[in-house]
Enzyme design. Structure first.
Site, PDB file in Angstrom:
ATOM      1  N   ARG A 102       0.840  -1.188   0.000  1.00  0.00           N
ATOM      2  CA  ARG A 102       0.000   0.000   0.000  1.00  0.00           C
ATOM      3  C   ARG A 102       0.872   1.234   0.000  1.00  0.00           C
ATOM      4  NH1 ARG A 102      -4.168   0.679   4.875  1.00  0.00           N
ATOM      5  NH2 ARG A 102      -2.180   0.872   5.983  1.00  0.00           N
ATOM      6  N   THR A 106      -0.927   7.555  -1.059  1.00  0.00           N
ATOM      7  CA  THR A 106      -2.240   7.430  -1.698  1.00  0.00           C
ATOM      8  C   THR A 106      -3.108   6.358  -1.059  1.00  0.00           C
ATOM      9  OG1 THR A 106      -1.498   5.789  -3.318  1.00  0.00           O
ATOM     10  CG2 THR A 106      -1.178   8.122  -3.866  1.00  0.00           C
ATOM     11  N   ASP A 198       0.591  -3.280  12.879  1.00  0.00           N
ATOM     12  CA  ASP A 198       0.940  -3.762  11.541  1.00  0.00           C
ATOM     13  C   ASP A 198       1.205  -5.260  11.632  1.00  0.00           C
ATOM     14  OD1 ASP A 198       2.780  -4.567   9.309  1.00  0.00           O
ATOM     15  OD2 ASP A 198       2.472  -2.479   8.738  1.00  0.00           O
ATOM     16  N   ASP A 201       4.685  -6.513  10.334  1.00  0.00           N
ATOM     17  CA  ASP A 201       5.791  -6.169  11.232  1.00  0.00           C
ATOM     18  C   ASP A 201       5.780  -7.052  12.477  1.00  0.00           C
ATOM     19  OD1 ASP A 201       6.810  -4.237   9.595  1.00  0.00           O
ATOM     20  OD2 ASP A 201       5.830  -2.565  10.607  1.00  0.00           O
TER      21      ASP A 201
END
Length: 207
Positions: A102, A106, A198, A201
């Protein structure tokens, strides 16, 4: 359609994943375990047919899987731990990979790698990604699967945000979403709230 798996074991393990103090090893193991439990629900409608077998006592007809074979497709990189867990249940399934990330500005998906089984059109596909946040990556991956010929697709996620669900239901109303929990919302950075951080992660220790 969204199916939320509310089994107590699923909810307990997801809560452990949410805990900021849960380490990499335990988080990874929990993600695989939750994925297996989600697979029980996602694969509830697999076809069975009677197969003639001989038990130690007598012969008989007993239910075994039939119909289309299965494919597990991971959205890289976090989806890998989910497919690894599910393979413990269906070791004969073929595995594919779709590489998307991603764009932080944006929030739109950018493709960098795609490798699918050659017979993907003949298989029931289970697409894995721990987090359904904005929905952009999952929607793009589903479209890639459809372009490759896949006809029966289910999306499996550990957590989902309402915004991501809305995108999938808008873009791919034929795709069922199977999740462990639907959280409150996305924050300004596109992260699920309350979420678990995340997932990639925390799975791979790359904070």
């Amino acid at each position: 359609m969204v199916t939320a798996v509310t089994h107590p074991l699923v909810q307990h393990k997801v809560s452990l994943m949410r805990d900021v103090h849960t380490g990499v090893k335990e988080f990874r193991e929990l993600a695989a375990e939750v994925s297996m439990l989600l697979a029980y629900e996602a694969m509830r409608d697999l076809d069975l047919s009677p197969t003639h077998l001989t038990t130690p006592i007598q012969e008989g007809d007993f239910p075994m899987l039939s119909g289309k074979k299965l494919a597990l497709v991971a959205i890289l990189r976090a989806g890998l731990v989910m497919t690894d867990g599910i393979l413990n249940l269906v070791p004969a399934a073929k595995v594919g990979h779709i590489g998307l990330y991603r764009d932080p500005q944006t929030l739109q998906p950018v493709a960098y790698y795609n490798k699918l089984p050659a017979d993907i059109a003949e298989r029931r596909v289970f697409l894995t990604d721990p987090m359904l946040a904005t929905g952009g990556s999952a929607s793009a991956a589903i479209q890639f699967l459809k372009d490759a010929g896949a006809q029966t697709i289910k999306l499996m996620c550990i957590l989902a945000a309402p915004e991501g669900i809305a995108v999938i239901e808008r873009d791919h109303p034929d795709v069922e979403i199977v999740v462990a929990a639907v959280d409150e919302k996305l924050n300004d950075h596109g992260y699920i709230v309350p979420g678990l951080g995340d997932a990639g992660d925390r799975i791979y220790g790359t904070k």
